[in-house]
Motif scaffolding. Sequence first.
Motif, PDB file in Angstrom:
ATOM      1  N   GLY A   1       4.396  -1.029   3.469  1.00  0.00           N
ATOM      2  CA  GLY A   1       3.973   0.360   3.346  1.00  0.00           C
ATOM      3  C   GLY A   1       5.012   1.111   2.533  1.00  0.00           C
ATOM      4  O   GLY A   1       6.089   1.434   3.043  1.00  0.00           O
TER       5      GLY A   1
ATOM      6  N   TYR B   1       0.852  -1.184   0.000  1.00  0.00           N
ATOM      7  CA  TYR B   1       0.000   0.000   0.000  1.00  0.00           C
ATOM      8  C   TYR B   1       0.891   1.239   0.000  1.00  0.00           C
ATOM      9  O   TYR B   1       2.094   1.161   0.238  1.00  0.00           O
ATOM     10  CB  TYR B   1      -0.950   0.013   1.209  1.00  0.00           C
ATOM     11  CG  TYR B   1      -0.294   0.182   2.558  1.00  0.00           C
ATOM     12  CD1 TYR B   1      -0.197   1.436   3.162  1.00  0.00           C
ATOM     13  CD2 TYR B   1       0.233  -0.918   3.246  1.00  0.00           C
ATOM     14  CE1 TYR B   1       0.396   1.592   4.408  1.00  0.00           C
ATOM     15  CE2 TYR B   1       0.828  -0.779   4.494  1.00  0.00           C
ATOM     16  CZ  TYR B   1       0.910   0.484   5.065  1.00  0.00           C
ATOM     17  OH  TYR B   1       1.509   0.642   6.296  1.00  0.00           O
TER      18      TYR B   1
ATOM     19  N   PHE C   1      -4.647   1.718   1.709  1.00  0.00           N
ATOM     20  CA  PHE C   1      -4.590   0.963   2.963  1.00  0.00           C
ATOM     21  C   PHE C   1      -5.961   0.360   3.269  1.00  0.00           C
ATOM     22  O   PHE C   1      -6.073  -0.781   3.717  1.00  0.00           O
ATOM     23  CB  PHE C   1      -4.143   1.878   4.104  1.00  0.00           C
ATOM     24  CG  PHE C   1      -4.003   1.190   5.432  1.00  0.00           C
ATOM     25  CD1 PHE C   1      -2.877   0.430   5.728  1.00  0.00           C
ATOM     26  CD2 PHE C   1      -5.003   1.302   6.387  1.00  0.00           C
ATOM     27  CE1 PHE C   1      -2.745  -0.208   6.953  1.00  0.00           C
ATOM     28  CE2 PHE C   1      -4.879   0.669   7.619  1.00  0.00           C
ATOM     29  CZ  PHE C   1      -3.745  -0.092   7.899  1.00  0.00           C
TER      30      PHE C   1
ATOM     31  N   GLY D   1      -0.207   0.435  10.299  1.00  0.00           N
ATOM     32  CA  GLY D   1       0.219  -0.664   9.439  1.00  0.00           C
ATOM     33  C   GLY D   1       0.698  -1.855  10.249  1.00  0.00           C
ATOM     34  O   GLY D   1       0.376  -3.016   9.948  1.00  0.00           O
TER      35      GLY D   1
END
Length: 220
Positions: free
Chosen positions: A119, A87, A95, A135
């Motif tokens: 991430g 993401y 996300f 995350g």
Amino acid sequence: MSSYSYLFKYIIIGDSAVGKSCLLLQFTDHRFQTVHDLTIGVEFGARMVTIDGHQIKLQIWDTAGQESFRSITRSYYRGAAGALLVYDITRRETFQHLGTWLEDARAHSNPNMVIILVGNKADLEDKRQVPREEGERFARERGLLFIETSAKTAMNVEDAFTTTANKIYEKLQQGVFDARNELNGIKIGPQYNAGAPPGQKTVDLSKQSKQGSSEEGGCC
């Protein structure tokens, strides 16, 4: 390039323009392209890494993030030992879509597939919309590995792939994966030592190194 002990098949998944192709290009070629065309279908890259003294070939499939290509992407889940679920930390919607990607992956893949949540675009801290802690929590609650990367600066790109490879290798040594069944996403290579079959040793996961093929523009 043919002398390796094992081949591990990977798939990279996530929304369009999160930097999937940039991550692959940085890992395989150690370079970054500012502008990329949209990935159409699936693209491919490969690189050797060393784990526990063994040469491991990583065969990496970079998938398109658009919904129109989702059926093609699903076919690549089968036979994958590892997945990078990516993401963009600067786009919260990427996300928010992770749950759908993860559900898809787990429905169509080997249940033992190792998944790392990535991430990406961590160099754009001033534009961050997804806190690192969020995350980490998503990954922890779903049994995923986690890392933040920047394909632009190469930050943690190597680790994203090698941490996953280390975990796959650990499962291989524990007998979770059967290397003789290629549906697991693992293939025994020409350097394989038949006298030391999987399950005899445990990999040291502390041995991790540092450091893509086209995606929508703006990936980092």
